[in-house]
Design an enzyme around this catalytic site. Structure first.
Site, mmCIF file in Angstrom:
data_model
loop_
_atom_site.group_PDB
_atom_site.id
_atom_site.type_symbol
_atom_site.label_atom_id
_atom_site.label_comp_id
_atom_site.label_asym_id
_atom_site.label_seq_id
_atom_site.Cartn_x
_atom_site.Cartn_y
_atom_site.Cartn_z
ATOM 1 N N CYS A 17 -36.690 1.032 10.305
ATOM 2 C CA CYS A 17 -38.143 0.802 10.239
ATOM 3 C C CYS A 17 -38.721 0.224 11.527
ATOM 4 O O CYS A 17 -39.939 0.178 11.697
ATOM 5 C CB CYS A 17 -38.475 -0.107 9.064
ATOM 6 S SG CYS A 17 -37.986 0.612 7.499
ATOM 7 N N HIS A 48 -45.273 -3.534 10.219
ATOM 8 C CA HIS A 48 -44.586 -2.476 9.472
ATOM 9 C C HIS A 48 -45.027 -2.536 8.007
ATOM 10 O O HIS A 48 -44.952 -3.580 7.359
ATOM 11 C CB HIS A 48 -43.069 -2.677 9.598
ATOM 12 C CG HIS A 48 -42.297 -1.860 8.628
ATOM 13 N ND1 HIS A 48 -42.547 -0.521 8.428
ATOM 14 C CD2 HIS A 48 -41.282 -2.186 7.779
ATOM 15 C CE1 HIS A 48 -41.715 -0.056 7.502
ATOM 16 N NE2 HIS A 48 -40.943 -1.054 7.095
ATOM 17 N N ASN A 88 -44.226 2.693 2.120
ATOM 18 C CA ASN A 88 -43.381 2.361 3.270
ATOM 19 C C ASN A 88 -42.799 3.661 3.829
ATOM 20 O O ASN A 88 -41.971 4.293 3.192
ATOM 21 C CB ASN A 88 -42.265 1.416 2.796
ATOM 22 C CG ASN A 88 -41.317 1.000 3.911
ATOM 23 O OD1 ASN A 88 -41.313 1.598 4.988
ATOM 24 N ND2 ASN A 88 -40.508 -0.005 3.649
HETATM 25 O O1 UT7 Z 1 -38.752 -1.254 5.292
HETATM 26 C C1 UT7 Z 1 -37.644 -2.021 5.642
HETATM 27 C C2 UT7 Z 1 -37.798 -3.406 5.186
HETATM 28 N N1 UT7 Z 1 -38.029 -3.449 3.759
HETATM 29 C C3 UT7 Z 1 -38.723 -4.426 3.239
HETATM 30 O O2 UT7 Z 1 -39.220 -5.249 3.969
HETATM 31 C C4 UT7 Z 1 -38.791 -4.535 1.737
HETATM 32 C C5 UT7 Z 1 -38.520 -5.972 1.324
HETATM 33 N N2 UT7 Z 1 -38.469 -6.229 -0.102
HETATM 34 C C6 UT7 Z 1 -39.512 -6.047 -0.920
HETATM 35 O O3 UT7 Z 1 -40.549 -5.547 -0.567
HETATM 36 C C7 UT7 Z 1 -39.375 -6.587 -2.328
HETATM 37 O O4 UT7 Z 1 -38.240 -7.425 -2.402
HETATM 38 C C8 UT7 Z 1 -39.267 -5.491 -3.433
HETATM 39 C C9 UT7 Z 1 -40.587 -4.734 -3.544
HETATM 40 C C10 UT7 Z 1 -38.137 -4.536 -3.117
HETATM 41 C C11 UT7 Z 1 -39.017 -6.180 -4.771
HETATM 42 O O5 UT7 Z 1 -40.079 -7.087 -5.044
HETATM 43 P P1 UT7 Z 1 -39.764 -8.601 -5.420
HETATM 44 O O6 UT7 Z 1 -41.065 -9.240 -5.650
HETATM 45 O O7 UT7 Z 1 -38.892 -9.189 -4.362
HETATM 46 O O8 UT7 Z 1 -39.014 -8.445 -6.777
HETATM 47 P P2 UT7 Z 1 -37.660 -9.143 -7.198
HETATM 48 O O9 UT7 Z 1 -36.512 -8.451 -6.561
HETATM 49 O O10 UT7 Z 1 -37.782 -10.625 -7.026
HETATM 50 O O11 UT7 Z 1 -37.646 -8.863 -8.723
HETATM 51 C C12 UT7 Z 1 -38.560 -9.521 -9.625
HETATM 52 C C13 UT7 Z 1 -38.432 -8.842 -10.959
HETATM 53 C C14 UT7 Z 1 -36.989 -8.613 -11.392
HETATM 54 O O12 UT7 Z 1 -36.921 -8.759 -12.789
HETATM 55 P P3 UT7 Z 1 -36.402 -10.148 -13.443
HETATM 56 O O13 UT7 Z 1 -35.003 -10.327 -12.909
HETATM 57 O O14 UT7 Z 1 -37.341 -11.193 -12.961
HETATM 58 O O15 UT7 Z 1 -36.469 -9.867 -14.899
HETATM 59 C C15 UT7 Z 1 -36.746 -7.154 -11.035
HETATM 60 O O16 UT7 Z 1 -35.755 -6.571 -11.829
HETATM 61 O O17 UT7 Z 1 -39.040 -7.552 -10.878
HETATM 62 C C16 UT7 Z 1 -38.090 -6.573 -11.331
HETATM 63 N N3 UT7 Z 1 -38.367 -5.325 -10.606
HETATM 64 C C17 UT7 Z 1 -39.228 -4.414 -11.058
HETATM 65 N N4 UT7 Z 1 -39.992 -4.370 -12.156
HETATM 66 C C18 UT7 Z 1 -40.777 -3.296 -12.331
HETATM 67 C C19 UT7 Z 1 -37.847 -4.919 -9.425
HETATM 68 N N5 UT7 Z 1 -38.371 -3.718 -9.083
HETATM 69 C C20 UT7 Z 1 -39.233 -3.395 -10.080
HETATM 70 C C21 UT7 Z 1 -40.086 -2.293 -10.324
HETATM 71 N N6 UT7 Z 1 -40.838 -2.298 -11.452
HETATM 72 N N7 UT7 Z 1 -40.179 -1.254 -9.463
#
Ligand code: UT7
Length: 360
Positions: free
Chosen positions: A117, A259, A289
């Site tokens: 990225c 980004h 993204n």
């Molecule tokens: O491009 C290269 C660099 N990439 C990035 O910079 C991406 C960096 N990461 C992110 O943008 C975020 O970490 C994500 C979008 C991938 C995930 O968002 P988050 O706010 O960090 O979610 P999380 O991993 O803390 O998960 C929170 C909850 C979890 O459920 P529980 O354990 O709280 O019950 C996940 O299982 O959200 C759940 N979850 C979802 N729920 C519905 C994770 N993905 C999804 C989804 N839909 N798509």
């Protein structure tokens, strides 16, 4: 870190997005993904994304975006092609030579650059260095990605956040400090985090020839939470470094484009830097993204609204797999972007996607 002599400028901006658009609801309705429009919007800022259809590739999008950048600069040729991508058409050879050939550029140097990225920011450094070194005068930097080809459709952490697209810039010599000139660059990496964003199989470490590999090895995987934290920290610190290098303050920045990974990451970085909300630009809601392509796509969408005055102090910052990150300070270009996205309302309209022929 490097402070170029500010005499290489972006002269043209081109884009191409594949015509197929998927809303969050459409992604959520796909089998096996337990997600909702509300979750995706609130956690990432993404509303829709573009996906290639099966006949299109990264190289196809790159050809159209490259052609668009040439048109934007009123140029007919370029003397080098750098293709920033982590989703090349094939593992071997590089995609750039075929793109250069299809653009009719002759025997110009052409190579792929994989900084995931951060590819566009790394590409700006390489392209401007080639100009400064006198190795070429007018390099075409294209960033093109088709992440829909590598993400696991059943992995809700990645399937919802990536999209496909291409953005390109034509660079060339310019008078110091004029619109489009690159004032300073910071590039960094940390390979100890290489497992955080990866496709485990398909390379020399795990070729996987003919073996039915586990999904976790075959598909793109990202440890989102860790990546999130590192992205905020490194984009913030790198931005401060490049601002200090060129003697600008965050207050003086009139265009901040990071980004487009996640709106919450972008807000956190811009808040830490103290960038006025009025000067933050992006299009993550529309394109999601798009990895290396995200910054040129966001620049083009900003330029198409004439939202920034030519010459305005601009800060670009990116973070991605590798891990890699970097920032660029530049003067906002004086270029009207050209988009060669084929119309979605004309099925089968692939007129801007020229097929790979020998005689183009
Ligand atoms: O491009 C290269 C660099 N990439 C990035 O910079 C991406 C960096 N990461 C992110 O943008 C975020 O970490 C994500 C979008 C991938 C995930 O968002 P988050 O706010 O960090 O979610 P999380 O991993 O803390 O998960 C929170 C909850 C979890 O459920 P529980 O354990 O709280 O019950 C996940 O299982 O959200 C759940 N979850 C979802 N729920 C519905 C994770 N993905 C999804 C989804 N839909 N798509």
């Amino acid at each position: 870190m490097t402070k170029p002599d500010a005499t290489t400028a972006i002269r043209g901006l081109g884009t191409c997005l594949p015509p197929q658009v998927l809303t969050n609801d459409e992604v959520a309705q796909r089998g096996g993904l337990d997600t909702t429009d509300a979750w995706i919007r609130s956690r990432t800022g993404i509303v829709r994304r573009h996906h290639v259809t099966k006949e299109l590739s990264t190289g196809d999008l790159a050809v159209s975006a490259g052609r668009a950048a040439l048109q934007s600069a009123h140029a007919t040729t370029a003397d080098c092609v750098i293709l920033a991508t982590s989703t090349p058409d094939r593992r071997c050879p590089a995609t750039a030579p075929e793109v250069a050939h299809r653009l009719g550029l002759g025997a110009v140097p052409a190579f792929d650059l994989n900084a995931v990225c951060s590819g566009f920011v790394y590409g700006l450094a390489v392209a401007s260095s080639l100009v400064t070194a006198g190795l070429c005068r007018q390099p075409l930097l294209i960033a093109s990605e088709t992440y829909s080809r590598i993400v696991d459709p059943l992995d809700r952490e990645t399937a919802v956040i990536f999209g496909d697209g291409a953005g390109a810039v034509l660079l060339g010599p310019a008078s110091a400090g004029s619109p489009g000139t690159i004032a300073g660059i910071d590039l960094e990496s940390d390979g100890s985090g290489s497992e955080l964003i990866t496709i485990a199989a398909g390379g020399s470490r795990l070729p996987g020839h003919g073996v039915l590999l586990d999904r976790d090895l075959r598909y793109f995987r990202m440890q989102g939470k860790d990546v999130y934290r590192q992205a905020v920290r490194h984009m913030h610190e790198s931005s401060l470094k490049v601002l200090s290098l060129v003697g600008w303050t965050a207050d003086s920045v009139e265009a901040f484009i990071g980004h487009q990974a996640n709106q919450r990451i972008l807000d956190a970085v811009a808040d830490r830097l103290g960038i006025d909300p009025h000067y933050r630009f992006g299009n993550i809601h529309d394109v999601a993204n798009t990895a290396a392509a995200s910054i040129p796509l966001a620049m083009a969408s900003t330029a198409s609204q004439a939202a920034v005055r030519p010459g305005a102090p601009t800060l670009l910052t990116a973070f991605g797999g590798g891990l890699t990150w970097g920032s660029v300070a530049l003067h906002w270009p004086d270029a009207r972007p050209v988009d060669l996205t084929p119309s979605a309302t004309a099925p089968g309209n692939t007129s801007t996607f020229s097929p790979p022929t020998q005689e183009s």
